[in-house]
Write a protein that holds these residues in place. Structure first.
Motif, PDB file in Angstrom:
ATOM      1  N   TYR A   1       7.063  -0.848  -8.688  1.00 21.08           N
ATOM      2  CA  TYR A   1       5.951   0.076  -8.437  1.00 21.08           C
ATOM      3  C   TYR A   1       6.179   1.474  -9.014  1.00 21.08           C
ATOM      4  CZ  TYR A   1       3.794  -3.287  -5.267  1.00 21.08           C
ATOM      5  OH  TYR A   1       3.183  -4.401  -4.730  1.00 21.08           O
ATOM      6  N   PHE A   2       7.440   1.933  -9.031  1.00 20.41           N
ATOM      7  CA  PHE A   2       7.729   3.288  -9.506  1.00 20.41           C
ATOM      8  C   PHE A   2       8.135   3.314 -10.974  1.00 20.41           C
ATOM      9  CE2 PHE A   2       9.444   4.403  -4.978  1.00 20.41           C
ATOM     10  CZ  PHE A   2       8.173   4.201  -4.457  1.00 20.41           C
ATOM     11  N   GLY A   3       8.615   2.171 -11.485  1.00 18.21           N
ATOM     12  CA  GLY A   3       9.168   2.100 -12.830  1.00 18.21           C
ATOM     13  C   GLY A   3      10.678   1.968 -12.770  1.00 18.21           C
ATOM     14  N   GLY A   4      11.222   1.002 -13.493  1.00 15.87           N
ATOM     15  CA  GLY A   4      12.655   0.725 -13.427  1.00 15.87           C
ATOM     16  C   GLY A   4      13.530   1.842 -13.914  1.00 15.87           C
ATOM     17  N   GLU A   5      12.954   2.764 -14.706  1.00 17.30           N
ATOM     18  CA  GLU A   5      13.730   3.886 -15.251  1.00 17.30           C
ATOM     19  C   GLU A   5      13.838   5.058 -14.282  1.00 17.30           C
ATOM     20  OE1 GLU A   5       9.555   4.866 -15.639  1.00 17.30           O
ATOM     21  OE2 GLU A   5      10.694   3.036 -16.060  1.00 17.30           O
ATOM     22  N   ARG A   6      13.099   5.004 -13.181  1.00 15.53           N
ATOM     23  CA  ARG A   6      13.112   6.114 -12.197  1.00 15.53           C
ATOM     24  C   ARG A   6      14.513   6.264 -11.626  1.00 15.53           C
ATOM     25  NH1 ARG A   6       9.028   8.266  -8.529  1.00 15.53           N
ATOM     26  NH2 ARG A   6       7.449   7.161  -9.755  1.00 15.53           N
ATOM     27  N   LEU A   7      15.026   7.494 -11.565  1.00 14.44           N
ATOM     28  CA  LEU A   7      16.382   7.735 -11.081  1.00 14.44           C
ATOM     29  C   LEU A   7      16.460   7.611  -9.565  1.00 14.44           C
ATOM     30  CD1 LEU A   7      17.480  10.785 -13.279  1.00 14.44           C
ATOM     31  CD2 LEU A   7      17.996   8.354 -13.617  1.00 14.44           C
ATOM     32  N   CYS A   8      17.619   7.182  -9.079  1.00 14.11           N
ATOM     33  CA  CYS A   8      17.820   7.056  -7.642  1.00 14.11           C
ATOM     34  C   CYS A   8      19.302   7.187  -7.315  1.00 14.11           C
ATOM     35  CB  CYS A   8      17.297   5.713  -7.130  1.00 14.11           C
ATOM     36  SG  CYS A   8      18.310   4.289  -7.604  1.00 14.11           S
ATOM     37  N   CYS A   9      19.581   7.260  -6.028  1.00  9.91           N
ATOM     38  CA  CYS A   9      20.959   7.234  -5.531  1.00  9.91           C
ATOM     39  C   CYS A   9      20.962   6.452  -4.225  1.00  9.91           C
ATOM     40  CB  CYS A   9      21.496   8.645  -5.310  1.00  9.91           C
ATOM     41  SG  CYS A   9      23.169   8.688  -4.607  1.00  9.91           S
ATOM     42  N   VAL A  10      21.838   5.475  -4.131  1.00  9.44           N
ATOM     43  CA  VAL A  10      21.992   4.713  -2.891  1.00  9.44           C
ATOM     44  C   VAL A  10      23.320   5.118  -2.247  1.00  9.44           C
ATOM     45  CG1 VAL A  10      22.359   2.430  -1.879  1.00  9.44           C
ATOM     46  CG2 VAL A  10      20.604   2.755  -3.642  1.00  9.44           C
ATOM     47  N   SER A  11      23.235   5.631  -1.028  1.00  9.07           N
ATOM     48  CA  SER A  11      24.434   6.043  -0.288  1.00  9.07           C
ATOM     49  C   SER A  11      24.633   5.110   0.891  1.00  9.07           C
ATOM     50  CB  SER A  11      24.284   7.482   0.212  1.00  9.07           C
ATOM     51  OG  SER A  11      24.164   8.384  -0.863  1.00  9.07           O
ATOM     52  N   ARG A  12      25.869   4.646   1.067  1.00 13.33           N
ATOM     53  CA  ARG A  12      26.162   3.768   2.204  1.00 13.33           C
ATOM     54  C   ARG A  12      27.522   4.128   2.779  1.00 13.33           C
ATOM     55  NH1 ARG A  12      29.402  -0.615   1.639  1.00 13.33           N
ATOM     56  NH2 ARG A  12      30.432  -0.860  -0.371  1.00 13.33           N
ATOM     57  N   GLU A  13      27.710   3.780   4.041  1.00 20.10           N
ATOM     58  CA  GLU A  13      28.971   4.053   4.742  1.00 20.10           C
ATOM     59  C   GLU A  13      29.339   5.538   4.654  1.00 20.10           C
ATOM     60  OE1 GLU A  13      29.448   1.515   6.597  1.00 20.10           O
ATOM     61  OE2 GLU A  13      31.224   0.512   5.854  1.00 20.10           O
ATOM     62  N   LEU A  14      28.351   6.411   4.744  1.00 19.63           N
ATOM     63  CA  LEU A  14      28.610   7.847   4.649  1.00 19.63           C
ATOM     64  C   LEU A  14      29.619   8.302   5.696  1.00 19.63           C
ATOM     65  CD1 LEU A  14      24.977   9.123   3.996  1.00 19.63           C
ATOM     66  CD2 LEU A  14      26.922   9.406   2.448  1.00 19.63           C
ATOM     67  N   THR A  15      30.538   9.137   5.278  1.00 20.58           N
ATOM     68  CA  THR A  15      31.620   9.739   6.071  1.00 20.58           C
ATOM     69  C   THR A  15      32.722   8.748   6.431  1.00 20.58           C
ATOM     70  OG1 THR A  15      30.837   9.427   8.366  1.00 20.58           O
ATOM     71  CG2 THR A  15      29.903  11.288   7.129  1.00 20.58           C
ATOM     72  N   LYS A  16      32.586   7.483   6.036  1.00 22.07           N
ATOM     73  CA  LYS A  16      33.604   6.479   6.358  1.00 22.07           C
ATOM     74  C   LYS A  16      34.562   6.282   5.187  1.00 22.07           C
ATOM     75  CE  LYS A  16      30.526   3.939   9.477  1.00 22.07           C
ATOM     76  NZ  LYS A  16      29.888   2.644   9.783  1.00 22.07           N
ATOM     77  N   MET A  17      35.593   5.470   5.402  1.00 19.48           N
ATOM     78  CA  MET A  17      36.629   5.257   4.397  1.00 19.48           C
ATOM     79  C   MET A  17      36.071   4.687   3.096  1.00 19.48           C
ATOM     80  SD  MET A  17      40.094   2.938   4.680  1.00 19.48           S
ATOM     81  CE  MET A  17      40.699   3.902   6.073  1.00 19.48           C
ATOM     82  N   PHE A  18      35.082   3.785   3.216  1.00 20.97           N
ATOM     83  CA  PHE A  18      34.549   3.129   2.020  1.00 20.97           C
ATOM     84  C   PHE A  18      33.178   3.678   1.634  1.00 20.97           C
ATOM     85  CE2 PHE A  18      37.412   0.005   4.025  1.00 20.97           C
ATOM     86  CZ  PHE A  18      38.336  -0.114   2.988  1.00 20.97           C
ATOM     87  N   GLU A  19      32.981   4.988   1.821  1.00 19.59           N
ATOM     88  CA  GLU A  19      31.732   5.625   1.412  1.00 19.59           C
ATOM     89  C   GLU A  19      31.465   5.364  -0.064  1.00 19.59           C
ATOM     90  OE1 GLU A  19      29.994  10.118   0.668  1.00 19.59           O
ATOM     91  OE2 GLU A  19      31.156   9.750   2.506  1.00 19.59           O
ATOM     92  N   GLU A  20      30.196   5.080  -0.373  1.00 17.47           N
ATOM     93  CA  GLU A  20      29.808   4.823  -1.753  1.00 17.47           C
ATOM     94  C   GLU A  20      28.475   5.490  -2.048  1.00 17.47           C
ATOM     95  OE1 GLU A  20      29.342   1.068  -4.865  1.00 17.47           O
ATOM     96  OE2 GLU A  20      28.985   0.718  -2.719  1.00 17.47           O
ATOM     97  N   ASN A  21      28.395   6.163  -3.197  1.00 19.65           N
ATOM     98  CA  ASN A  21      27.153   6.761  -3.669  1.00 19.65           C
ATOM     99  C   ASN A  21      26.910   6.242  -5.084  1.00 19.65           C
ATOM    100  OD1 ASN A  21      26.540   8.919  -1.476  1.00 19.65           O
ATOM    101  ND2 ASN A  21      28.692   9.249  -1.972  1.00 19.65           N
ATOM    102  N   LYS A  22      25.979   5.327  -5.232  1.00 19.73           N
ATOM    103  CA  LYS A  22      25.692   4.715  -6.531  1.00 19.73           C
ATOM    104  C   LYS A  22      24.454   5.360  -7.125  1.00 19.73           C
ATOM    105  CE  LYS A  22      26.013   1.871  -9.975  1.00 19.73           C
ATOM    106  NZ  LYS A  22      27.064   2.080 -10.997  1.00 19.73           N
TER     107      LYS A  22
ATOM    108  N   THR B   1       0.830  -1.203   0.000  1.00 25.80           N
ATOM    109  CA  THR B   1       0.000   0.000   0.000  1.00 25.80           C
ATOM    110  C   THR B   1       0.865   1.254   0.000  1.00 25.80           C
ATOM    111  OG1 THR B   1      -1.748  -1.146   1.212  1.00 25.80           O
ATOM    112  CG2 THR B   1      -1.800   1.262   1.254  1.00 25.80           C
ATOM    113  N   MET B   2       1.947   1.228   0.766  1.00 24.75           N
ATOM    114  CA  MET B   2       2.859   2.365   0.818  1.00 24.75           C
ATOM    115  C   MET B   2       3.528   2.593  -0.536  1.00 24.75           C
ATOM    116  SD  MET B   2       4.103   4.837   2.609  1.00 24.75           S
ATOM    117  CE  MET B   2       3.840   4.429   4.341  1.00 24.75           C
ATOM    118  N   PHE B   3       3.973   1.518  -1.181  1.00 25.18           N
ATOM    119  CA  PHE B   3       4.598   1.653  -2.498  1.00 25.18           C
ATOM    120  C   PHE B   3       3.619   2.260  -3.503  1.00 25.18           C
ATOM    121  CE2 PHE B   3       7.870  -1.729  -1.410  1.00 25.18           C
ATOM    122  CZ  PHE B   3       8.943  -0.850  -1.488  1.00 25.18           C
ATOM    123  N   ARG B   4       2.376   1.792  -3.488  1.00 18.81           N
ATOM    124  CA  ARG B   4       1.376   2.317  -4.426  1.00 18.81           C
ATOM    125  C   ARG B   4       1.123   3.806  -4.175  1.00 18.81           C
ATOM    126  NH1 ARG B   4      -1.458  -2.648  -3.009  1.00 18.81           N
ATOM    127  NH2 ARG B   4      -1.129  -4.208  -4.654  1.00 18.81           N
TER     128      ARG B   4
END
Length: 222
Positions: free
Chosen positions: A172-193, A141-144
């Motif tokens: 639910y949103f469409g595979g073409e919808r743009l996004c960014c996944v951020s992990r390990e923020l401020t750490k040595m192996f920070e990644e923003n995909k 329901t939340m995704f919709r």
């Protein structure tokens, strides 16, 4: 007085001088995880009593803590990472303190979704913070509901559920919808995909994911 003290989301240097001063002055520190908080306090040579305060006991200890505050004690809430109350314990205590006229002060400081949002490259003039999605009941329901959200959306997610969540968002949103996944923020192996939901889901499906994760997704308003 109750202080809400933001803690570093990774790099221990990301704490304000004022936060350190407050932690040195309070009578007791309410810690989401006393082990994590002890590491931070030891790093800055701060010795204060630590009391467990987390989602499993916050209802039980609520009135006891308020009673102590009304008797003149000063306390600081310290969660594992970021600002207390943002997808972390603190709301119930803050609300009860306000109701019983105990002064509450929130210090400015680290919050994971802010750097993730800003460096996503997606519009930040209007956004909505959704935190953690429901695990089961109400999830579809939340995704919709969010599929037509015009603003940029911000979510928190665990490493174990990241790929599943990205694949559901693509559904639910469409595979073409743009996004960014951020992990390990401020750490040595920070990644923003950055990329489409389909691309980013496929990328993380091929690797082992660790660390705290923020997902930023394009709204329909662009």
């Amino acid at each position: 007085m109750l202080y809400l003290v933001p803690s570093p989301i990774g790099n221990l240097q990301d704490i304000t001088l004022r936060a350190l001063e407050v932690l040195k002055q309070v009578d007791v520190i309410l810690a989401e995880d006393t082990r994590n908080s002890a590491r931070l306090l030891n790093h800055y040579q701060i010795q204060k009593p630590l009391t467990p305060y987390h989602q499993h006991n916050e209802h039980k200890v609520l009135q006891h803590l308020v009673d102590q505050l009304k008797q003149g004690k000063t306390m600081a809430v310290l969660t594992d990472a970021g600002t207390p109350g943002i997808s972390d314990p603190a709301f119930l205590l803050v609300r009860e303190c306000i109701r019983q006229e105990v002064k509450v002060e929130c210090l400015p400081g680290a919050t994971a979704f802010v750097p993730a949002l800003v460096n996503s490259g997606l519009p930040i003039n209007r956004f909505c913070f959704e935190g953690f999605l429901p695990l089961k009941k109400g999830r579809q329901t939340m995704f919709r509901k969010l599929a037509t959200e015009e603003r940029t959306m911000v979510f928190y997610e665990s490493p174990m559920r990241l790929v599943k969540t990205l694949e559901e968002m693509a559904q639910y949103f469409g595979g073409e919808r743009l996004c960014c996944v951020s992990r390990e923020l401020t750490k040595m192996f920070e990644e923003n995909k950055r990329g489409s939901l389909a691309e980013v889901a496929a990328y993380f499906k091929q690797k082992t994911v660790k660390g705290e994760i923020v997902i930023v997704v394009q709204g329909t308003g662009e």
